[in-house]
Design an enzyme around this catalytic site. Structure first.
Site, PDB file in Angstrom:
ATOM      1  N   HIS A 172     -65.636 -19.149  84.003  1.00 21.55           N
ATOM      2  CA  HIS A 172     -64.174 -19.108  84.170  1.00 21.55           C
ATOM      3  C   HIS A 172     -63.451 -20.249  83.452  1.00 21.55           C
ATOM      4  CE1 HIS A 172     -64.831 -16.291  87.557  1.00 21.55           C
ATOM      5  NE2 HIS A 172     -65.699 -17.153  88.040  1.00 21.55           N
TER       6      HIS A 172
HETATM    7  C1  BDR Z   1     -62.690 -20.711  89.849  1.00 16.42           C
HETATM    8  O1  BDR Z   1     -63.167 -21.118  91.131  1.00 16.42           O
HETATM    9  C2  BDR Z   1     -64.114 -22.141  90.996  1.00 16.42           C
HETATM   10  O2  BDR Z   1     -65.187 -21.918  91.857  1.00 16.42           O
HETATM   11  C3  BDR Z   1     -64.537 -22.156  89.556  1.00 16.42           C
HETATM   12  O3  BDR Z   1     -64.890 -23.464  89.156  1.00 16.42           O
HETATM   13  C4  BDR Z   1     -63.309 -21.652  88.837  1.00 16.42           C
HETATM   14  O4  BDR Z   1     -62.418 -22.706  88.549  1.00 16.42           O
HETATM   15  C5  BDR Z   1     -63.026 -19.250  89.653  1.00 16.42           C
HETATM   16  O5  BDR Z   1     -62.407 -18.470  90.613  1.00 16.42           O
END
Ligand code: BDR
Ligand code: CA
Length: 298
Positions: free
Chosen positions: A224
């Site tokens: 992500h």
């Molecule tokens: C986001 O949530 C976190 O767990 C990850 O690092 C990312 O920023 C994804 O939904």
């Protein structure tokens, strides 16, 4: 940011790509506690031998009770590689003041990239509204207009601190939202993550942490936060759509980023964010491996 495995991969790319000049890292409670995310950020700047200030931010959301994501990122937030304890120390300034300081010092506008809950940014917006004009763009990892990852509608970063997200989306900043709509379309494949093990110590580190990452989907694992860095370097590879985003701050939809796609509430042409909706996964995988090859360990 809240390193965090994909945050760590984002830091790795950002610190080593000559196209970016990273001025500051601020940490926030998210994947794990802010003490842990701060230690992890320091471990990463040390790992890459960089002198980037790391400023500690909020230990809790504005209003909501804090819930971590240790089930996905491990108890430490950075499992799968044996980092030495950090030698670098945290900045004297707390996150909000550190952001203000960097903007005040800079002659040019700067870009803010958020890959954790937006608590620090909300505090900054409330405290230093006169500095918002020094931010050319706020690139956010978070939100979704097509379903969530912590509830059927909410994404983790927005869900962690929806009140902060509401302040951010209402701030008038030039926002690019890199949410699940795009990050779940660019998974790192098993084939790519296996290759990392052969790409020097940085590759080994990334291979270790990505292997330990619990965010598993059919076809690979989502990186992500790394997509925000890809967007900062190559905005042309992400398809965007202008939307008016409102954040639900209570009820069963808490943390949802609702796009007014049918223009029920806002006139056509009125928007507060450009939202990433598509990306080429093959390009992402090749680009990511290329970034890891760039990471020199001097
Ligand atoms: C986001 O949530 C976190 O767990 C990850 O690092 C990312 O920023 C994804 O939904
Ligand atoms: Ca994150």
């Amino acid at each position: 940011m809240d390193p965090g495995i994909d945050d760590a991969a984002a830091i790795a790319v950002a610190l080593n790509n000559p196209g970016l000049d990273v001025r500051l890292i601020t940490t926030v409670a998210g994947n794990v506690s802010v003490d842990k995310t701060t230690t992890n950020a320091l471990k990463l700047v040390d790992f890459f031998n960089k002198q980037i200030p790391v400023a500690k931010g909020a230990s809790a959301p504005l209003k909501k009770k804090f819930e971590d994501a240790a089930a996905i990122h491990g108890e430490t937030g950075l499992p799968g590689y044996d980092f030495p304890e950090p030698k670098s120390v945290v900045s004297k300034l707390p996150a909000t003041e550190a952001i203000a300081h960097e903007l005040n010092q800079s002659k040019q506008q700067l870009t803010l990239i958020a890959t954790g809950a937006y608590t620090n940014i909300a505090h900054f917006i409330l405290k230093y509204p006169e500095l918002l004009s020094k931010i050319d763009e706020l690139i956010l990892m978070g939100g979704s207009i097509s379903g969530g990852n912590v509830s059927s509608v909410a994404e983790f970063n927005v869900f962690t601190d929806p009140d902060a997200a509401k302040i951010v989306f209402e701030s008038g900043l030039n926002i690019t939202m890199i949410g699940l709509d795009v990050t779940l379309k660019a998974l790192i494949s098993k084939q790519s993550s296996d290759k990392l093990a052969e790409l020097g110590e940085a590759g080994k580190m990334l291979h270790g942490i990505i292997n330990a990452y619990g965010d598993v989907h059919e076809g690979g694992k989502p990186m992500h936060d790394v997509i925000t860095i890809l967007y900062a370097l190559h905005p042309e590879v992400i398809k965007l759509q202008n939307e008016y985003i409102e954040v639900a701050t209570e009820g069963p939809a808490i943390g949802a980023t609702v796009a007014d796609i049918l223009h029920r509430w806002h006139d056509k042409g009125t928007y507060n964010a450009q939202v990433g909706i598509d990306i080429d996964a093959v390009f992402f995988n090749n680009w990511f491996l290329k970034q890891v090859r760039l990471m020199n360990m001097e």
